[in-house]
Design an enzyme around this catalytic site. Structure first.
Site, mmCIF file in Angstrom:
data_model
loop_
_atom_site.group_PDB
_atom_site.id
_atom_site.type_symbol
_atom_site.label_atom_id
_atom_site.label_comp_id
_atom_site.label_asym_id
_atom_site.label_seq_id
_atom_site.Cartn_x
_atom_site.Cartn_y
_atom_site.Cartn_z
ATOM 1 C CB VAL A 60 -0.987 0.053 1.199
ATOM 2 C CG1 VAL A 60 -2.061 -0.996 1.082
ATOM 3 C CG2 VAL A 60 -0.262 -0.039 2.544
ATOM 4 C CB SER A 139 -6.643 2.740 15.966
ATOM 5 O OG SER A 139 -6.372 2.391 17.309
ATOM 6 C CE1 TYR A 152 -1.483 0.833 14.751
ATOM 7 C CE2 TYR A 152 -2.589 1.846 16.612
ATOM 8 C CZ TYR A 152 -2.606 0.981 15.550
ATOM 9 O OH TYR A 152 -3.749 0.264 15.269
ATOM 10 C CB ALA A 154 1.803 10.253 14.903
HETATM 11 N N1 LIG Z 1 -5.759 -5.490 16.464
HETATM 12 C C1 LIG Z 1 -6.127 -4.388 17.095
HETATM 13 O O1 LIG Z 1 -6.290 -4.386 18.325
HETATM 14 C C2 LIG Z 1 -6.412 -3.132 16.313
HETATM 15 C C3 LIG Z 1 -6.987 -2.068 17.009
HETATM 16 C C4 LIG Z 1 -7.270 -0.890 16.328
HETATM 17 C C5 LIG Z 1 -6.974 -0.797 14.986
HETATM 18 N N2 LIG Z 1 -6.394 -1.832 14.335
HETATM 19 C C6 LIG Z 1 -6.098 -1.639 12.920
HETATM 20 O O2 LIG Z 1 -6.763 -2.636 12.163
HETATM 21 C C7 LIG Z 1 -6.030 -2.895 10.968
HETATM 22 C C8 LIG Z 1 -5.780 -4.392 10.840
HETATM 23 O O3 LIG Z 1 -5.012 -4.803 11.949
HETATM 24 P P1 LIG Z 1 -4.907 -6.322 12.455
HETATM 25 O O4 LIG Z 1 -4.878 -6.264 13.936
HETATM 26 O O5 LIG Z 1 -5.905 -7.158 11.735
HETATM 27 O O6 LIG Z 1 -3.414 -6.619 11.970
HETATM 28 P P2 LIG Z 1 -2.760 -7.916 11.242
HETATM 29 O O7 LIG Z 1 -1.305 -7.719 11.410
HETATM 30 O O8 LIG Z 1 -3.398 -9.149 11.727
HETATM 31 O O9 LIG Z 1 -3.158 -7.679 9.711
HETATM 32 C C9 LIG Z 1 -2.626 -6.633 8.956
HETATM 33 C C10 LIG Z 1 -2.608 -7.031 7.488
HETATM 34 O O10 LIG Z 1 -2.039 -5.941 6.728
HETATM 35 C C11 LIG Z 1 -1.101 -6.485 5.798
HETATM 36 N N3 LIG Z 1 -0.081 -5.470 5.450
HETATM 37 C C12 LIG Z 1 0.938 -5.041 6.251
HETATM 38 N N4 LIG Z 1 1.705 -4.177 5.573
HETATM 39 C C13 LIG Z 1 1.176 -4.057 4.330
HETATM 40 C C14 LIG Z 1 1.524 -3.313 3.163
HETATM 41 N N5 LIG Z 1 2.615 -2.507 3.136
HETATM 42 N N6 LIG Z 1 0.767 -3.425 2.054
HETATM 43 C C15 LIG Z 1 -0.312 -4.247 2.064
HETATM 44 N N7 LIG Z 1 -0.687 -4.975 3.122
HETATM 45 C C16 LIG Z 1 0.044 -4.885 4.247
HETATM 46 C C17 LIG Z 1 -0.503 -7.690 6.514
HETATM 47 O O11 LIG Z 1 0.104 -8.586 5.614
HETATM 48 C C18 LIG Z 1 -1.728 -8.270 7.212
HETATM 49 O O12 LIG Z 1 -2.425 -9.195 6.394
HETATM 50 C C19 LIG Z 1 -4.748 -2.066 11.070
HETATM 51 O O13 LIG Z 1 -4.902 -0.861 10.358
HETATM 52 C C20 LIG Z 1 -4.645 -1.799 12.561
HETATM 53 O O14 LIG Z 1 -3.903 -0.633 12.827
HETATM 54 C C21 LIG Z 1 -6.108 -2.989 14.977
#
Ligand SMILES: NC(=O)c1ccc[n+]([C@@H]2O[C@H](COP(=O)([O-])OP(=O)(O)OC[C@H]3O[C@@H](n4cnc5c(N)ncnc54)[C@H](O)[C@@H]3O)[C@@H](O)[C@H]2O)c1
Length: 256
Positions: A60, A139, A152, A154
Site C-alpha cells: 500500500v 483506531s 502508531y 500519530a
Molecule cells: N488489532 C487491534 O487491536 C487493532 C486495534 C485498532 C486498529 N487496528 C487496525 O486494524 C487494521 C488491521 O489490523 P490487524 O490487527 O488485523 O493486523 P494484522 O497484522 O493481523 O493484519 C494486517 C494485514 O495488513 C497487511 N499489510 C501489512 N503491511 C502491508 C503493506 N505494506 N501493504 C499491504 N498490506 C500490508 C498484513 O500482511 C496483514 O495481512 C490495522 O490498520 C490496525 O492498525 C487494529
C-alpha cells in the site's frame, strides 16, 4: 445480524489476508459481494481464488500498487463499490526511543497507504459516475494517546484527518467516507504488541492481556467480526446519511 444483500457489488480490502481485514472479507463474501484482497503477504501476481474472490500482492505504500489493485478489481468485476483501507502495522517504543526507520515504516503503511489507495479508489468511483463507500480502519489510537505507540498514534490521527477531508471533497459525488476506530482486537498484531509491550514494561504478555480486558467496560476484547459488522453497516444503504465520521468499536473503552 443485518440482512444485507451485496450481490453484484464489489469490495476492495487492503490487508485482507489476516486479522480484521480477513473478518471483513469473509463477512462481505457471506453477504454476496465480490471481494478483492490486496495484501503484501499474498502470493505474487493476481490470483483468482474462486468466482467472487481475487487476491493480489500489493504494497500500500507504493502508488503504482494502489493503481494495480483498483485496476485488478475493475478487470475482475467491472467496478469498485466499497474500499476498505485496513492494512496497518505497529512498532513499540517510548517516544524518546522511536527509531527513525520505525517512524517512517508505520507512517508509510498506516497513513500514506490510506492516502494512496483512497486516491486510486476515489478516482475509480468518480469514473463510475459517483457513489461508493470508503471506510478506513483507524483506531481508538486516532483519538487518544497510548504509551509506547507514538508513531502508531500519530499515524491513526492522520487517518482520521484525511477521512474528514475526503468526506468533504467527495460528498457531492455521493461517495461517503468514514472511519472505524477499533479498540483491542484479538489478531496477530495485538498478540505481538503484548509480547513487545511486556518486554518494554518488565511484565508478562498474560499480564497485559488481563490489563487489556480490565479496561473494556463490556468485559471482553474484540474479535475481528465485531469490527467487520460495523464496516458492513457503513457500506450498507442503512448508513446512507453518514459521512466524515469516526465510529468507535471499543466495547465502551473510548467514548469520545
Ligand atoms: N488489532 C487491534 O487491536 C487493532 C486495534 C485498532 C486498529 N487496528 C487496525 O486494524 C487494521 C488491521 O489490523 P490487524 O490487527 O488485523 O493486523 P494484522 O497484522 O493481523 O493484519 C494486517 C494485514 O495488513 C497487511 N499489510 C501489512 N503491511 C502491508 C503493506 N505494506 N501493504 C499491504 N498490506 C500490508 C498484513 O500482511 C496483514 O495481512 C490495522 O490498520 C490496525 O492498525 C487494529
Amino acid at each position: 445480524m443485518l440482512n444485507i444483500d451485496f450481490a453484484g457489488k464489489t469490495l476492495v480490502v487492503t490487508g485482507g489476508l489476516t486479522g480484521i481485514g480477513k473478518g471483513i472479507a469473509d463477512l462481505f463474501l457471506k453477504a454476496g459481494a465480490n471481494v478483492v484482497i490486496g495484501d503484501i503477504a499474498c502470493r505474487p501476481g493476481i490470483e483468482s481464488i474462486h468466482d467472487r474472490l481475487v487476491q493480489i500482492q500489493i504494497d500500500v505504500t507504493v502508488s503504482a500498487d494502489a493503481a494495480r489493485l483498483i485496476n485488478a478489481a475493475v478487470e475482475a468485476f467491472g467496478a469498485v463499490d466499497f474500499l476498505v483501507n485496513n492494512s496497518g502495522t505497529s512498532t513499540m517504543d517510548y517516544a524518546i526511543d522511536i527509531r527513525e526507520e520505525d517512524w517512517d515504516k508505520v507512517m508509510d503503511i498506516n497513513a500514506k497507504g490510506v492516502y494512496l489507495v483512497s486516491q486510486a479508489g476515489a478516482r475509480q468511483m468518480l469514473r463510475q459516475g459517483g457513489g461508493g463507500r470508503i471506510i478506513n480502519i483507524a483506531s481508538q489510537a486516532g483519538k487518544n494517546g497510548y504509551r509506547c505507540m507514538g508513531n502508531y498514534v500519530a499515524s491513526k490521527h492522520a487517518v482520521l484527518g484525511f477521512t474528514k477531508v475526503m468526506a468533504l471533497e467527495l460528498a457531492q459525488a455521493q461517495i461517503l467516507v468514514n472511519a472505524v476506530c477499533p479498540g483491542i482486537v484479538e489478531t496477530d498484531m495485538k498478540r505481538r504488541e503484548r509480547v513487545e509491550g511486556a518486554a518494554l514494561r518488565g511484565m508478562q504478555p498474560e499480564d497485559i492481556l488481563a490489563e487489556d480486558r480490565s479496561q473494556v467496560p463490556l468485559g471482553r476484547t474484540a474479535e475481528p467480526e465485531d469490527v467487520a459488522n460495523v464496516v458492513l453497516f457503513l457500506a450498507s444503504p442503512m448508513a446512507s446519511y453518514m459521512t466524515g465520521q469516526a465510529i468507535n468499536v471499543t466495547g465502551g473503552m473510548t467514548m469520545n
